[in-house]
Design a protein around this motif. Structure first.
Motif, PDB file in Angstrom:
ATOM      1  N   GLU A 107       0.946  -1.043   0.120  1.00  0.00           N
ATOM      2  CA  GLU A 107       0.014  -0.010   0.279  1.00  0.00           C
ATOM      3  C   GLU A 107       0.957   1.215   0.015  1.00  0.00           C
ATOM      4  O   GLU A 107       2.023   1.427   0.662  1.00  0.00           O
ATOM      5  CB  GLU A 107      -0.981   0.100   1.184  1.00  0.00           C
ATOM      6  CG  GLU A 107      -1.777  -1.160   1.389  1.00  0.00           C
ATOM      7  CD  GLU A 107      -1.431  -2.153   2.455  1.00  0.00           C
ATOM      8  OE1 GLU A 107      -2.244  -2.940   2.887  1.00  0.00           O
ATOM      9  OE2 GLU A 107      -0.282  -2.141   2.729  1.00  0.00           O
ATOM     10  N   SER A 108       0.458   2.513  -0.561  1.00  0.00           N
ATOM     11  CA  SER A 108       0.911   3.482  -0.637  1.00  0.00           C
ATOM     12  C   SER A 108      -0.041   4.769  -0.373  1.00  0.00           C
ATOM     13  O   SER A 108      -1.113   4.419  -0.860  1.00  0.00           O
ATOM     14  CB  SER A 108       2.035   3.526  -1.773  1.00  0.00           C
ATOM     15  OG  SER A 108       1.324   3.487  -2.784  1.00  0.00           O
ATOM     16  N   GLY A 109       0.476   6.100  -0.205  1.00  0.00           N
ATOM     17  CA  GLY A 109      -0.401   7.000  -0.338  1.00  0.00           C
ATOM     18  C   GLY A 109      -1.030   7.675   0.952  1.00  0.00           C
ATOM     19  O   GLY A 109      -1.664   8.500   0.824  1.00  0.00           O
ATOM     20  N   GLY A 110      -0.543   6.973   2.062  1.00  0.00           N
ATOM     21  CA  GLY A 110      -1.242   7.310   3.517  1.00  0.00           C
ATOM     22  C   GLY A 110      -0.487   8.540   3.739  1.00  0.00           C
ATOM     23  O   GLY A 110       0.639   8.880   3.151  1.00  0.00           O
ATOM     24  N   GLY A 111      -0.809   9.248   4.631  1.00  0.00           N
ATOM     25  CA  GLY A 111      -0.368  10.659   5.194  1.00  0.00           C
ATOM     26  C   GLY A 111      -1.136  11.179   6.307  1.00  0.00           C
ATOM     27  O   GLY A 111      -2.037  10.812   6.593  1.00  0.00           O
ATOM     28  N   SER A 112      -0.822  12.464   6.345  1.00  0.00           N
ATOM     29  CA  SER A 112      -1.670  13.334   7.337  1.00  0.00           C
ATOM     30  C   SER A 112      -2.108  14.509   6.774  1.00  0.00           C
ATOM     31  O   SER A 112      -1.495  15.295   5.852  1.00  0.00           O
ATOM     32  CB  SER A 112      -0.617  13.938   8.434  1.00  0.00           C
ATOM     33  OG  SER A 112      -0.071  12.831   9.126  1.00  0.00           O
ATOM     34  N   VAL A 113      -3.561  14.616   6.673  1.00  0.00           N
ATOM     35  CA  VAL A 113      -4.284  15.868   6.286  1.00  0.00           C
ATOM     36  C   VAL A 113      -5.072  16.336   7.255  1.00  0.00           C
ATOM     37  O   VAL A 113      -5.498  15.818   8.247  1.00  0.00           O
ATOM     38  CB  VAL A 113      -5.145  15.434   4.852  1.00  0.00           C
ATOM     39  CG1 VAL A 113      -4.371  14.652   3.757  1.00  0.00           C
ATOM     40  CG2 VAL A 113      -6.272  14.210   5.386  1.00  0.00           C
ATOM     41  N   GLN A 114      -5.796  17.488   6.678  1.00  0.00           N
ATOM     42  CA  GLN A 114      -6.738  18.287   7.618  1.00  0.00           C
ATOM     43  C   GLN A 114      -8.110  17.830   6.977  1.00  0.00           C
ATOM     44  O   GLN A 114      -8.258  17.237   5.991  1.00  0.00           O
ATOM     45  CB  GLN A 114      -6.533  19.958   7.369  1.00  0.00           C
ATOM     46  CG  GLN A 114      -5.379  20.314   8.172  1.00  0.00           C
ATOM     47  CD  GLN A 114      -5.157  21.785   8.186  1.00  0.00           C
ATOM     48  OE1 GLN A 114      -5.741  22.587   7.223  1.00  0.00           O
ATOM     49  NE2 GLN A 114      -4.699  22.406   9.342  1.00  0.00           N
ATOM     50  N   ALA A 115      -8.937  18.103   8.182  1.00  0.00           N
ATOM     51  CA  ALA A 115     -10.297  17.587   7.723  1.00  0.00           C
ATOM     52  C   ALA A 115     -10.836  18.382   6.426  1.00  0.00           C
ATOM     53  O   ALA A 115     -10.400  19.582   6.089  1.00  0.00           O
ATOM     54  CB  ALA A 115     -11.197  18.007   8.934  1.00  0.00           C
ATOM     55  N   GLY A 116     -11.575  17.591   5.497  1.00  0.00           N
ATOM     56  CA  GLY A 116     -11.785  18.378   4.185  1.00  0.00           C
ATOM     57  C   GLY A 116     -11.186  18.011   3.125  1.00  0.00           C
ATOM     58  O   GLY A 116     -11.326  18.240   2.194  1.00  0.00           O
ATOM     59  N   GLY A 117      -9.814  17.482   3.479  1.00  0.00           N
ATOM     60  CA  GLY A 117      -8.761  17.049   2.445  1.00  0.00           C
ATOM     61  C   GLY A 117      -9.069  15.644   1.893  1.00  0.00           C
ATOM     62  O   GLY A 117     -10.048  14.890   2.075  1.00  0.00           O
ATOM     63  N   SER A 118      -7.967  15.410   1.134  1.00  0.00           N
ATOM     64  CA  SER A 118      -8.231  14.147   0.105  1.00  0.00           C
ATOM     65  C   SER A 118      -6.882  13.269   0.173  1.00  0.00           C
ATOM     66  O   SER A 118      -5.626  13.994   0.287  1.00  0.00           O
ATOM     67  CB  SER A 118      -8.522  14.770  -1.177  1.00  0.00           C
ATOM     68  OG  SER A 118      -9.731  15.267  -1.418  1.00  0.00           O
ATOM     69  N   LEU A 119      -7.060  12.147   0.080  1.00  0.00           N
ATOM     70  CA  LEU A 119      -5.940  11.341  -0.289  1.00  0.00           C
ATOM     71  C   LEU A 119      -6.344  10.240  -1.077  1.00  0.00           C
ATOM     72  O   LEU A 119      -7.546   9.773  -1.285  1.00  0.00           O
ATOM     73  CB  LEU A 119      -5.479  10.681   1.163  1.00  0.00           C
ATOM     74  CG  LEU A 119      -4.723  11.456   2.122  1.00  0.00           C
ATOM     75  CD1 LEU A 119      -4.639  10.844   3.513  1.00  0.00           C
ATOM     76  CD2 LEU A 119      -3.461  11.840   1.622  1.00  0.00           C
ATOM     77  N   LYS A 120      -5.189   9.599  -1.886  1.00  0.00           N
ATOM     78  CA  LYS A 120      -5.567   8.571  -2.825  1.00  0.00           C
ATOM     79  C   LYS A 120      -4.606   7.507  -2.308  1.00  0.00           C
ATOM     80  O   LYS A 120      -3.446   7.476  -2.394  1.00  0.00           O
ATOM     81  CB  LYS A 120      -5.598   9.112  -4.136  1.00  0.00           C
ATOM     82  CG  LYS A 120      -5.724   7.582  -4.940  1.00  0.00           C
ATOM     83  CD  LYS A 120      -5.633   8.085  -6.535  1.00  0.00           C
ATOM     84  CE  LYS A 120      -6.286   6.963  -7.624  1.00  0.00           C
ATOM     85  NZ  LYS A 120      -6.387   7.379  -9.056  1.00  0.00           N
ATOM     86  N   LEU A 121      -4.921   6.332  -1.924  1.00  0.00           N
ATOM     87  CA  LEU A 121      -4.364   5.256  -1.637  1.00  0.00           C
ATOM     88  C   LEU A 121      -4.218   4.299  -2.809  1.00  0.00           C
ATOM     89  O   LEU A 121      -5.319   4.243  -3.718  1.00  0.00           O
ATOM     90  CB  LEU A 121      -4.977   4.425  -0.390  1.00  0.00           C
ATOM     91  CG  LEU A 121      -5.296   5.294   1.012  1.00  0.00           C
ATOM     92  CD1 LEU A 121      -5.630   4.453   1.906  1.00  0.00           C
ATOM     93  CD2 LEU A 121      -4.107   5.891   1.341  1.00  0.00           C
ATOM     94  N   SER A 122      -3.062   3.536  -2.804  1.00  0.00           N
ATOM     95  CA  SER A 122      -3.001   2.622  -3.858  1.00  0.00           C
ATOM     96  C   SER A 122      -2.459   1.412  -3.194  1.00  0.00           C
ATOM     97  O   SER A 122      -1.762   1.511  -2.314  1.00  0.00           O
ATOM     98  CB  SER A 122      -1.657   3.041  -4.735  1.00  0.00           C
ATOM     99  OG  SER A 122      -2.272   4.222  -5.461  1.00  0.00           O
TER     100      SER A 122
END
Length: 117
Positions: free
Chosen positions: A6-21
């Motif tokens: 897996e990849s693509g995780g991280g820290s974001v603020q509420a309302g943000g986006s992430l795409k995991l693979s």
């Protein structure tokens, strides 16, 4: 040997986006299905299902890669996200072997998603 990475995780603020693979590699005869799970601290692992407007799951069959697009993230989405796959690795695939796999038999190590308010 088969691997799910897996990849693509991280820290974001509420309302943000992430795409995991999640990429499956190795001696795979047939990919019988893939899915996403998540586990928050102190909670049981749960299946991640598509959620209109927030979570979209897609797959590139040619690459044995699964994606999870997450939008409008909330602090409650904070968890470790795992990829799971039902993979047939027994060599020749006639088309019916997937029916013998009744659950995901391979798991990735997980990727952490942290959403701050």
């Amino acid at each position: 040997q088969v691997q799910l990475v897996e990849s693509g995780g991280g820290s974001v603020q509420a309302g943000g986006s992430l795409k995991l693979s999640c990429a499956a590699s190795g001696d795979i005869s047939s990919n019988c299905g893939m899915g996403w799970y998540r586990q928050a601290p102190g909670k049981e692992r749960e299946l991640v299902s598509p959620l209109k407007g927030r979570f979209t799951i897609s797959q590139d069959n040619a690459k044995d890669t699964l994606y999870l697009q997450m939008n409008s993230l909330k602090p409650d989405d904070t968890a470790k996200y795992f990829c799971a796959a039902a993979l047939y690795t027994g060599g020749y695939f006639s088309g019916i072997e997937c029916s013998s796999i009744d659950d995901y038999n391979y798991w990735g190590q997980g990727t952490q998603v942290t959403v701050s308010s």
